[in-house]
Every structure is written in C-alpha cells, then in structure tokens.
Design an enzyme around this catalytic site. Structure first.
Site, PDB file in Angstrom:
ATOM      1  N   HIS A 117       1.341  33.965  45.884  1.00 34.49           N
ATOM      2  CA  HIS A 117       2.757  35.059  45.709  1.00 34.49           C
ATOM      3  C   HIS A 117       2.416  35.975  44.686  1.00 34.49           C
ATOM      4  O   HIS A 117       1.351  35.740  43.810  1.00 34.49           O
ATOM      5  CB  HIS A 117       3.841  34.265  45.261  1.00 34.49           C
ATOM      6  CG  HIS A 117       3.993  33.745  43.716  1.00 34.49           C
ATOM      7  ND1 HIS A 117       3.880  32.560  43.511  1.00 34.49           N
ATOM      8  CD2 HIS A 117       3.873  34.425  42.610  1.00 34.49           C
ATOM      9  CE1 HIS A 117       4.029  32.415  42.207  1.00 34.49           C
ATOM     10  NE2 HIS A 117       3.898  33.588  41.514  1.00 34.49           N
ATOM     11  N   ASP A 157       9.585  41.802  37.884  1.00 34.68           N
ATOM     12  CA  ASP A 157      10.377  40.587  38.290  1.00 34.68           C
ATOM     13  C   ASP A 157      11.177  40.357  37.153  1.00 34.68           C
ATOM     14  O   ASP A 157      10.905  40.537  36.084  1.00 34.68           O
ATOM     15  CB  ASP A 157       9.915  39.675  39.143  1.00 34.68           C
ATOM     16  CG  ASP A 157       8.488  39.384  38.466  1.00 34.68           C
ATOM     17  OD1 ASP A 157       8.450  39.315  37.014  1.00 34.68           O
ATOM     18  OD2 ASP A 157       7.808  38.677  39.345  1.00 34.68           O
ATOM     19  N   GLU A 191       7.330  35.264  47.645  1.00 30.56           N
ATOM     20  CA  GLU A 191       6.779  33.935  47.967  1.00 30.56           C
ATOM     21  C   GLU A 191       6.469  33.878  49.417  1.00 30.56           C
ATOM     22  O   GLU A 191       6.812  34.836  50.227  1.00 30.56           O
ATOM     23  CB  GLU A 191       7.976  33.107  47.665  1.00 30.56           C
ATOM     24  CG  GLU A 191       8.352  32.607  46.391  1.00 30.56           C
ATOM     25  CD  GLU A 191       7.552  31.906  45.513  1.00 30.56           C
ATOM     26  OE1 GLU A 191       6.541  31.612  45.788  1.00 30.56           O
ATOM     27  OE2 GLU A 191       7.973  31.843  44.419  1.00 30.56           O
ATOM     28  N   ASN A 198       0.138  29.620  45.374  1.00 34.50           N
ATOM     29  CA  ASN A 198       0.508  29.792  46.847  1.00 34.50           C
ATOM     30  C   ASN A 198       0.315  31.268  47.109  1.00 34.50           C
ATOM     31  O   ASN A 198       0.738  31.404  48.497  1.00 34.50           O
ATOM     32  CB  ASN A 198       1.908  29.361  47.018  1.00 34.50           C
ATOM     33  CG  ASN A 198       2.857  29.975  46.400  1.00 34.50           C
ATOM     34  OD1 ASN A 198       2.477  30.948  45.558  1.00 34.50           O
ATOM     35  ND2 ASN A 198       4.230  29.780  46.576  1.00 34.50           N
TER      36      ASN A 198
END
Length: 378
Positions: free
Chosen positions: A248, A177, A253, A246
């Site tokens: 990811h 990314d 996400e 979380n």
C-alpha cells in the site's frame, strides 16, 4: 607572370578558411537576435495571444508549452511545465558514489543505499529543488508521508535548516493521509507526528502545513473537498512515499476496485496495516482506528516527482511485486509504474528479492552486499 601552384593552393585555403569561419559564426550571430514564439497561458486578457520572446531569456531546451510570467521590469520568465518525458533529475553526491548502487528496473530508477545515507540523499534532493525554485521566487509544495521510513529524511532536513542551508518562506506541505476518529491533539495522530518530527523545527505556520483533520467522518465529508482544493491550488513538486508490506501507498490498501483514477477518499484499513501500526498505540491493535482519509492514486500520480522509501527485509516482496510485476489493484504501489519520474530508494535488505527476481545482480552489487547476493555453493 603566372602565379605558382603553391600560391594558388595558398589562396584556395585562405578562401576555404574564411568560408568555414563565416558559416560557423553566422548562425550564432543570427541566433542571438532570433525570437521564439511561445503559447502564453494563464496571463491577463491583454496578454492572451502568443508573444515573441528573445530566445536567450528562455530555457535552452525550448519546451513546447510553457507559462510566461511578466515581471515588474517588463521582462518575461518561464516556469517549466510538468515534464512530458522521463528525466534523470536525481544525482548522487561524490561522497556516496562508492556507497550507493543505482540502476533501472522496468524503466524505474532504483538506488540501494543504507538508511542513514539514503535519508541524507533524499533530503538533499528536496533542498536542491526548493533552493532552485526559491532563486526564481517561485513557491514550492512538498507532499509528505508519515511512519518510520521518512524519519531519516526529516532529520536531515531539520539539520540543514538549522545550518541555514535553505529557507521555508515559500514552502508549503500537504500530507498523504490521516486517521479518522482520533481526538484533536492525540499524540498518535499524523498531525502530531509531523509537528514532532518536522513542522515545528522548520517553523512552518498553519497556512503552510496542510493535513486531513482526524475528526469523525460526516456524510459529505468537507475534509476531502478541502484537501482537493488545496491540491489544485498547490501542485506538488516533490512527493515522498513509503510502502507497506502489502504494497500500500498512503492508505491505499489492496482492493479490486483500485486504479490510477481512484480519487482522494475515506478508506477502511486492513488488519495487516492496523497490526503494523499497533506499536504506535502501545501494541494494542484494537486502539488503532479502523478508517482513514488518504490521497488516492489519481492525486499521488499528479506530483511532478515521486520518491519511494523502503527499509528492511519485510518490504522486499512488496518492492519486487511493485516494480517487476504487472500493474494490478492487489499491489497498489505497482500503479507508480504509470508515472515517468519515480525513484525508489531502499536498503540492501529491501532490495534482495528485486535483484534476484530481476536477474540484475551485477558484480558491483554482489561486491557491495556479499551476504545477500553470494553464489550458493554447489
């Protein structure tokens, strides 16, 4: 004169021994000349039909489908296809046998080891695969991640390269990314991060190191198309991942529309992710970009092998939900349950909830990490 009973038995056992020897050696002798027909794929038009290849030139497990490649000396070699079955391809060195704990949860491999030794362990797996393919003169592609989790791995790779334990001539890398909207050369971009921690030290050229550009997004976004083409031309043999608090992976996400078929795309970053990355921007969350480009789960899951790194107590809930919980878009890393060759490497703090919820706190585990898994006093 009639032969004695002893002589009759002796003659019988001689014949029996000869028969056993013949039955044992005959298949071996025949097998040395046996040929095995393999479907040939990806060769020129003159080699479209199946060819008969001596079995001794093939891998011992004789995979059902394989690609045969003709070398200048007119012999054939076989490149192993993407594995169709779950494999235990990782190994733990002897020096770590008593310092790492390995087991399975939900058919996924889990290794608990401290951060420094874990970095050395994963780096060694990458080096072993690179050298194994280098010995066959085959190119290797690694999928790489950024953030603090893979830094111990990169440090060990750089150290091994300086000690000349592997070469990078046939190596290429593709990053997961990159932020959108940063200026070229911005010190906070993932491109600069990779150059600082790995790429420059491994002496990789621009043709070997691939990452999204951080330029502002356009309507058709040629960057997505460019990386998709690279992924097709360079299938990844090893994918390194971190995991967010979380759940990811990459910048995928939690999202109700997320699935294993979600492609590489532009995403909007959640506030929790921007807050977690704020220290790299001087602690100011407003300076963290709001969007990024990321490989989607579809492309991540196409890697041959996947290693997920997790260090620290903050990751323990995400780890337990990803490995033990159901596959759901609210926990992106749970999609890794669909892959056959995933290894999770984490420290004891990150593994605490996983072992407690999974009911797998063995005596060996409790002995190694007594402060985390001690029995509460009644």
């Amino acid at each position: 004169m009639m032969p004695s009973r002893f002589q009759s038995y002796k003659s019988f056992f001689k014949q029996l021994t000869l028969a056993v020897v013949l039955l044992t050696t005959l298949p071996i002798l025949m097998g040395a000349k046996k040929e095995y027909t393999v479907p040939v794929e990806g060769l020129d038009s003159a080699l479209r039909k199946p060819h008969r290849i001596p079995i001794k030139r093939m891998f011992p497990d004789k995979p059902k489908f394989a690609t045969l490649k003709k070398s200048p000396d007119r012999t054939y070699t076989m490149d192993r296809p993407k594995p169709l079955k779950r494999q235990t391809w990782w190994t733990i060195p002897k020096e770590l046998k008593n310092k790492a704990f390995a087991c399975q949860f939900n058919k996924q491999h889990v290794i608990v080891v401290d951060k420094e030794k874990g970095g050395a362990l994963v780096a060694q797996w990458m080096i072993d695969q690179l050298n194994e393919r280098e010995a066959r003169n085959l190119p290797t592609t690694f999928g790489l991640a950024t953030g603090s989790s893979p830094i111990p791995v990169y440090e060990n790779l750089v150290k091994a390269f300086r000690e000349q334990k592997f070469k990078t001539d046939n190596l290429s890398t593709i990053n997961l990314d990159e932020y959108i909207g940063l200026e070229p050369g911005d010190s906070n971009s993932y491109k600069q991060f990779m150059r600082q921690h790995l790429i420059a030290d491994l002496e990789l050229t621009d043709d070997q190191f691939h990452i999204f550009d951080s330029q502002a997004q356009s309507e058709n976004d040629p960057e997505i198309q460019r990386l998709q083409k690279l992924l097709t031309q360079n299938p990844r043999h090893f994918q390194l991942l971190g995991i967010g608090e979380n759940g990811h992976i990459g910048f995928n996400e939690p999202d109700d529309t997320l699935s294993a078929e979600t492609p590489t795309r532009i995403v909007k970053l959640t506030e929790s992710t921007r807050k977690a990355n704020a220290p790299y921007f001087g602690g100011d969350t407003t300076k963290v970009p709001t969007h990024a480009r990321t490989l989607g789960p579809k492309d991540i899951l196409h890697a041959e092998r996947i290693v997920v790194l997790a260090w620290g107590e903050k990751k323990k809930a995400a780890i337990a939900n990803s490995i033990l919980g159901p596959i759901k878009p609210q926990v992106p890393a749970s999609l890794l349950q669909k892959h056959l060759n995933v290894v999770w490497v984490m420290d004891a703090e990150a593994a605490a909830t996983l072992f407690k919820q999974g009911g797998r706190v063995t005596r060996e585990m409790a002995r190694q990490f007594p402060t985390l898994f001690q029995t509460p006093e009644k």
